[in-house]
Design a protein around this motif. Structure first.
Motif, short mmCIF file in Angstrom:
data_model
loop_
_atom_site.label_atom_id
_atom_site.label_comp_id
_atom_site.label_asym_id
_atom_site.label_seq_id
_atom_site.Cartn_x
_atom_site.Cartn_y
_atom_site.Cartn_z
N TYR A 229 14.17 -10.60 14.18
CA TYR A 229 13.26 -10.44 13.03
C TYR A 229 13.93 -9.89 11.77
O TYR A 229 13.31 -9.84 10.71
CB TYR A 229 12.09 -9.51 13.40
N GLY A 230 15.16 -9.42 11.90
CA GLY A 230 15.80 -8.76 10.77
C GLY A 230 16.33 -9.75 9.74
O GLY A 230 16.49 -10.94 10.00
N LEU A 231 16.63 -9.20 8.54
CA LEU A 231 17.23 -10.04 7.51
C LEU A 231 18.75 -10.01 7.70
O LEU A 231 19.43 -9.08 7.25
CB LEU A 231 16.81 -9.54 6.13
N THR A 232 19.25 -11.03 8.36
CA THR A 232 20.70 -11.15 8.59
C THR A 232 21.32 -11.88 7.40
O THR A 232 20.62 -12.56 6.65
CB THR A 232 20.95 -11.97 9.87
N ASN A 252 16.81 1.34 7.72
CA ASN A 252 17.64 1.35 8.92
C ASN A 252 18.62 0.20 8.79
O ASN A 252 18.25 -0.95 9.05
CB ASN A 252 16.80 1.15 10.18
N ARG A 253 19.82 0.51 8.39
CA ARG A 253 20.81 -0.55 8.18
C ARG A 253 21.07 -1.29 9.49
O ARG A 253 21.15 -0.67 10.55
CB ARG A 253 22.10 0.05 7.63
N ASP A 254 21.17 -2.58 9.41
CA ASP A 254 21.41 -3.44 10.57
C ASP A 254 20.24 -3.47 11.55
O ASP A 254 20.41 -3.85 12.70
CB ASP A 254 22.72 -3.08 11.29
N VAL A 255 19.08 -3.06 11.11
CA VAL A 255 17.87 -3.26 11.90
C VAL A 255 16.96 -4.18 11.07
O VAL A 255 16.98 -5.38 11.26
CB VAL A 255 17.18 -1.94 12.27
N GLY A 259 23.38 -4.21 6.79
CA GLY A 259 23.87 -3.18 5.86
C GLY A 259 24.43 -3.78 4.58
O GLY A 259 24.19 -3.27 3.48
N GLY A 260 25.13 -4.88 4.71
CA GLY A 260 25.79 -5.50 3.55
C GLY A 260 24.83 -6.11 2.55
O GLY A 260 25.22 -6.43 1.44
N LEU A 261 23.56 -6.28 2.94
CA LEU A 261 22.60 -6.89 2.02
C LEU A 261 21.82 -5.87 1.19
O LEU A 261 21.12 -6.25 0.25
CB LEU A 261 21.60 -7.75 2.80
N VAL A 262 21.95 -4.59 1.55
CA VAL A 262 21.13 -3.57 0.87
C VAL A 262 21.36 -3.58 -0.64
O VAL A 262 20.44 -3.38 -1.42
CB VAL A 262 21.38 -2.17 1.47
N GLU A 263 22.61 -3.83 -1.03
CA GLU A 263 22.90 -3.86 -2.47
C GLU A 263 23.31 -5.27 -2.93
O GLU A 263 24.02 -5.41 -3.92
CB GLU A 263 23.97 -2.82 -2.80
N CYS A 264 22.85 -6.31 -2.24
CA CYS A 264 23.19 -7.68 -2.64
C CYS A 264 22.39 -8.08 -3.88
O CYS A 264 21.43 -7.40 -4.25
CB CYS A 264 22.93 -8.65 -1.49
#
Lengths: 308, 308, 308
Positions: A229-232, A252-255, A259-264
């Motif tokens: 369900y996460g945004l990969t 929750n990074r990687d949930v 993590g890499g998308l938080v500041e995309c």
């Protein structure tokens, strides 16, 4: 007094006008009350962004913030919220910002309390300034709500904002769908699988997973949640052109999201926090413009030579 | 932004110029930024003097202090320091003062964070404003560093300031020796027994013993430490004429130093705390003079009719 | 410096003059020191109303409040109160408000500390601003003390204010009797059964029962206490015409007083809290008018165009 307890209290035109006000604060508008105004932030649950954001908004409006520390308060001696609130009113506080773990804690306060209450989150219930900052962020991006499709993804049942966001967005003309683990939704909500939602939605609004609570019950690990369900990064690449990612944080990074998308480039997560300050300035101004007559004080906009 | 993370970041002339600035604040100089500037003190470890000293410095510069309470923050929900810092940046804080138990916590922040970070202590690592206030206190006393002998006594290995103080003092021309239990030193440090050090040093710089940690390991009691390495009244009488006693505090009375000597004529312990405020004003001014362009704000010295 | 440690330090004319000053603040008088004045509230026990009330008073006087959080202070590293106070003095705080669980904590401070200490409660000892706000509330109601009968009801032995209130009231000309469980009184106190006291007293001054401590010892339940000694609706109806109810709060509803009476027409409980702010403004002004010469600062009343 003029409380702000739930989004349902606000008519669509009030929502729009608060967003317009917030945008004007974002552009540097200055408003400060004529006399000293005292507010206090009563947070009975941990918070960084909401509490600091309210305090920032208060300072920018030139308000005096009376510090309140729940962990060092008489609540420890068993004092009720009602008595704490009446105490703050008695000592001359003009408005209270309250976060409390109990759903609708404000029911016993809203009629008896002579000062304005701004709800900063009640249990699994409401969190109107979070909704408003979400709406402001969408408005900023698309200039409208009508015709937009918003997908709310995640723990709908325990989210303070999901229900009121959905309701407000629909009232403003947007289409709202839900995605994530099907067992977390209401029967009446239009459900869409995550892989369809990301291709068609203008806004992917992720909700924080309180995994400590759910893992045991639903037997789903953080990794499995992310995969299903996460945004990969893979899903992000298939998002609709021009669409954005939102999350109330803390993430929750990687949930919920890699993590890499938080500041995309698509992410508006930190923009949401920035907007939070301006939205809170707008709702504080709304409440303070209605300060109780007993104080006999004119509160009005005042341009100052030097911006504070 | 302009961080202050370690003493090693500062050239000797910068150190000197910060001390000169601090001395000018001590004499009553006034500097305040033209526009409202927002700072927050993120202390993830207990502290009285450093935290209150920074807040005092901030107030004297007319800054707006956004209160942050680690024990009531989202750090409790597992939020990382990085996300907390980005949150504070998003809501519009201009500079952060941070104390954190992790060594070099700032490594992941210094490139990505768009606002100034002032390190108020990292793990067993650095604590540059403590070093600066120590240097200011020595300069105030002797007018120079060249030719001075400074003996650092105590738990060199776990001290935040000992290494950077030693390094800075040497760069400024002083001789530095270490004393105390030999097992606590580096191999390369010039070691001197306590009874020789007190007779020859201009400055006896005591370090706080974290005895709760050491007693078990080194099997040395508080009494024995005091007798063998502490500054007893007897040793104080044999100190070099004109020499002074320093300690970063909080003091373990009758361990590092006899209780009766804490406020003796040679002691500069409370003077150090007083100087701390002025040193912090100087480093805050240094960081705020470089506020990020995005704010588009002139920050400059301004003499006000009434000193704040 | 000018401390305020106990009511016994104040002559009757000083008490009267502080009440007059407080009443003038209640009517809107403005006084602010000419230069920036820094205060800090050191609360080593939980408190809402006293701490927030002091902070409100400080803000109304335009003081700068340096935040201090006992639970995040060096007291956790074992720092003594004396060293904490000397630290605050060293960093430039002008006055300290202190609440501490130890009786007469101030004995070791009053001679050695160069700044004013305002006692906000010591152990089971004194709490002079609570006494003053009680006296102000009585004065406001009756315009005098002479000839009044005040009944203090409850846990006399563990109450911070009961003894000093009784003493001050007698010095000001009132008659004082005690009521409640006989085992909680001194031998020398005039005792009156509750049902006689309520019929004859002008003021029923209830004390908070620390039932968690007493239940086991005296084997009296909350219900039984209420029935035997509490202010029930039935007793309230038999109170002397024109008489009032006071309580320092937080109230144990349905123990000392029936929940429904807390806001009844006779109750001055929230009025007391309101008065607390004005009384604290008066005692702060008294202490700050005597700021230590070292600062070389004129502090005087100043009418400002805009009331803060």
């Amino acid at each position: 007094m003029m409380h702000l307890l739930t989004m349902a209290d606000l008519q669509p035109e009030e929502i729009t006008s608060l967003i317009v006000e917030a945008e004007s604060f974002a552009k540097g508008a200055v408003w400060q009350p004529e006399r000293s105004v005292y507010v206090s932030n009563l947070f009975f649950e941990p918070s960084t962004r909401t509490k600091c954001s309210f305090e920032m908004a208060e300072r920018k409006l030139g308000l005096e913030v009376i510090q309140f520390e729940a962990s060092a308060s008489s609540a420890l001696k068993g004092e009720s919220l009602y008595d704490t609130v009446k105490t703050m009113e008695s000592i001359g506080v003009d408005a209270l910002v309250i976060r409390h773990p109990e759903d609708q804690y404000y029911d016993e306060l809203k009629e008896t309390c002579g000062i304005s209450i701004l709800n900063a989150g009640d249990g699994c219930g409401h969190h109107p300034t979070q909704s408003l900052l979400d709406l402001m962020t969408i408005k900023q991006e698309f200039g409208r709500f009508t015709g937009l499709k918003v997908a709310i993804v995640g723990d709908f049942r325990h989210s303070r904002v999901a229900h009121s966001n959905a309701d407000a967005l629909r009232r403003l003309g947007a289409e709202v769908v839900f995605s994530g683990p099907p067992e977390w939704f209401d029967e009446n909500s239009p459900y869409e699988p995550i892989d369809r939602a990301i291709r068609t939605a203008d806004v992917i609004m992720l909700l924080r997973i309180q995994h400590e609570r759910h893992e045991r019950k639903y037997r789903i690990t953080r990794e499995e949640y992310h995969r299903r369900y996460g945004l990969t990064p893979e899903r992000e690449r298939r998002m609709k052109p021009g669409s954005i990612i939102m999350h109330p944080a803390p993430v929750n990074r990687d949930v919920e999201i890699a993590g890499g998308l938080v500041e995309c480039p698509r992410s508006r997560i930190f923009k949401q926090m920035e907007n939070g300050v301006y939205v809170r300035m707008a709702v504080l101004k709304r409440s303070l413009s209605q300060i109780k007559g007993g104080h006999n004080v004119e509160v009005f906009a005042k341009k100052r030579a030097l911006a504070r």
